[in-house]
Structures are given as C-alpha cells and as structure tokens.
Design a protein around this motif. Sequence first.
Motif, short mmCIF file in Angstrom:
data_model
loop_
_atom_site.label_atom_id
_atom_site.label_comp_id
_atom_site.label_asym_id
_atom_site.label_seq_id
_atom_site.Cartn_x
_atom_site.Cartn_y
_atom_site.Cartn_z
N ILE A 23 0.85 -1.20 0.00
CA ILE A 23 0.00 0.00 0.00
C ILE A 23 0.88 1.25 0.00
O ILE A 23 1.76 1.40 0.84
N THR A 24 0.63 2.13 -0.97
CA THR A 24 1.38 3.38 -1.06
C THR A 24 0.41 4.54 -1.11
O THR A 24 -0.80 4.35 -1.26
N ARG A 25 0.93 5.74 -1.03
CA ARG A 25 0.06 6.92 -1.06
C ARG A 25 -0.13 7.47 -2.47
O ARG A 25 -0.89 8.40 -2.67
N PHE A 26 0.54 6.87 -3.44
CA PHE A 26 0.44 7.35 -4.81
C PHE A 26 -0.69 6.63 -5.55
O PHE A 26 -0.76 5.41 -5.55
N MET A 27 -1.53 7.42 -6.19
CA MET A 27 -2.71 6.88 -6.87
C MET A 27 -2.31 5.88 -7.96
O MET A 27 -1.45 6.16 -8.77
N ASP A 54 -8.14 -6.82 6.17
CA ASP A 54 -9.14 -5.75 6.20
C ASP A 54 -8.56 -4.43 5.70
O ASP A 54 -9.31 -3.54 5.30
N ALA A 55 -7.22 -4.27 5.69
CA ALA A 55 -6.60 -3.06 5.16
C ALA A 55 -6.85 -2.92 3.66
O ALA A 55 -6.92 -1.81 3.14
N VAL A 56 -6.99 -4.05 2.96
CA VAL A 56 -7.25 -4.04 1.52
C VAL A 56 -8.71 -4.34 1.22
O VAL A 56 -9.29 -3.77 0.30
N GLY A 57 -9.31 -5.24 1.99
CA GLY A 57 -10.63 -5.76 1.67
C GLY A 57 -11.78 -5.12 2.41
O GLY A 57 -12.86 -5.71 2.49
N GLY A 58 -11.59 -3.91 2.93
CA GLY A 58 -12.65 -3.26 3.68
C GLY A 58 -13.84 -2.89 2.81
O GLY A 58 -13.74 -2.76 1.59
N HIS A 59 -15.01 -2.71 3.46
CA HIS A 59 -16.24 -2.34 2.76
C HIS A 59 -15.99 -1.15 1.83
O HIS A 59 -15.43 -0.15 2.23
N ARG A 60 -16.46 -1.27 0.61
CA ARG A 60 -16.33 -0.15 -0.33
C ARG A 60 -17.25 1.00 0.04
O ARG A 60 -17.03 2.13 -0.38
N MET A 69 -8.48 3.12 -2.09
CA MET A 69 -8.61 1.78 -1.52
C MET A 69 -9.80 1.04 -2.12
O MET A 69 -9.79 -0.17 -2.26
N ARG A 70 -10.83 1.76 -2.52
CA ARG A 70 -11.96 1.11 -3.21
C ARG A 70 -11.49 0.57 -4.56
O ARG A 70 -11.86 -0.52 -4.97
N ARG A 71 -10.65 1.34 -5.24
CA ARG A 71 -10.11 0.88 -6.52
C ARG A 71 -9.21 -0.34 -6.32
O ARG A 71 -9.21 -1.27 -7.13
N VAL A 72 -8.45 -0.34 -5.24
CA VAL A 72 -7.57 -1.47 -4.95
C VAL A 72 -8.41 -2.72 -4.70
O VAL A 72 -8.10 -3.80 -5.21
N LEU A 99 -15.44 -6.01 8.93
CA LEU A 99 -15.00 -4.88 8.10
C LEU A 99 -14.88 -5.25 6.63
O LEU A 99 -14.73 -4.37 5.78
N LEU A 100 -14.93 -6.55 6.31
CA LEU A 100 -14.69 -6.99 4.94
C LEU A 100 -15.89 -6.76 4.03
O LEU A 100 -17.03 -6.89 4.44
N ASP A 101 -15.58 -6.45 2.77
CA ASP A 101 -16.61 -6.26 1.75
C ASP A 101 -17.25 -7.62 1.44
O ASP A 101 -16.55 -8.62 1.29
N ARG A 102 -18.55 -7.64 1.31
CA ARG A 102 -19.28 -8.90 1.10
C ARG A 102 -18.92 -9.58 -0.22
O ARG A 102 -19.04 -10.79 -0.35
#
Length: 197
Positions: A23-27, A54-60, A69-72, A99-102
């Motif tokens: 995970i980086t801060r650059f789009m 959950d850092a990557v797969g959290g609810h959109r 993060m939604r794009r990721v 916290l995970l997206d369904r």
Amino acid sequence: MTAEAVAGELKLPLYVIRLDTLITRFMGETAAKLRLVFDETLRRRAVYLFDEFDAVGGHRSASNDVAEMRRVLNSFLQFMEEKSATDSAIIAATNHPELLDRALLRRFDEVLEFELPTAEQVKAVVKSNLRPMKYPRLNWGAVEKAARGLSQAEVARAANEAVKNAILQQCDQITTQELTAKLSERQAMRAAFTTAR
C-alpha cells in the motif's frame, strides 16, 4: 499458523504479502503492485498469505475509506476471477471480518472462523508447546481456567514463554504456577488492549 500448515501439507512455499510494502500513497501504485503479486501467483505455484486483510478488503461503502482503496479492492476482486494455471492458494486473514466487503465471500472457496479453544484444545496446545520440557504434575483445571478466553495462539505463546523461562533458569520441568502466571500475563495484555479501544 494456518497458512504455514496449509503450505506444509501441500508441500508448497509460503509467501506472506506485506501490506506495508504493497500500500502506497500514490494513486494507482497500490493496484499496480497488487497486479505484480497476482502475476507471481500465475508463475510460481505457492501459498500466498494476505495478513491483516481488512486493510485491503474493507467495505467499499465505508465512510472513512478513500477512493484509492476502493479501486484497490475492485482490482483484487478482478484478479481473483482470473484463471490460474498454477492453482496457487490465496489465503486472506483478518481479526475483523465485519470490516470486509461482502463481494469477497464469492471469491474465496472456504471461510474458516477460529473459535476460542475448548478445554481439551487448551490441553493439546499446551502439551505440544511445552516440549521438550517435562510437566509431571500440572493442574489441568487451573491451566484451563487461566487460559479461558484466550486464543490458541495466545495459549501457545504463554506456553513457549514458560519454556523459555525454565531454560533460562536451567530447569527441566514446568510447574502449574509458572504456566498459569504466563497465561495470566496474556490475559492482562488482552485486557489492556480491550480497554485501550
């Protein structure tokens, strides 16, 4: 530990995906790095573990989320749909399944939830982690009571710490008092984290 066991049973290497490097801060950069991970799963048959997923797969739809993060997550979902010639195993682990997206549920073949250990499981975890020490007269009732509410990993850690202390003190056996003291330390740590929220 589960990912290690799966990799061992399958006789495959285990690769742990470090989210701090992913995970980086650059789009767009995080999704590009994620693409590299999935390209590797196509080239090299292995077990790939995404820990703290959950850092990557959290609810959109999360209100505190950022669009990147939604794009990721969308990229992750698409990558999971791709056919793989290697049949690599992808494991995602979290302590916060709420916290995970369904949409992730449809991408994984199995969802395992680890409950707290039963008294018999506590005994088995302790025994397997006390080796090579002797424990001739452990009061299992006191051990199980001290371990109540702890996870398997916490019980294993407490047993390992008791073994380390015994080795440092040049003892060849573990007493109930030493083991329950280490379990109590784990209980105190759990309580500290709970009240810190």
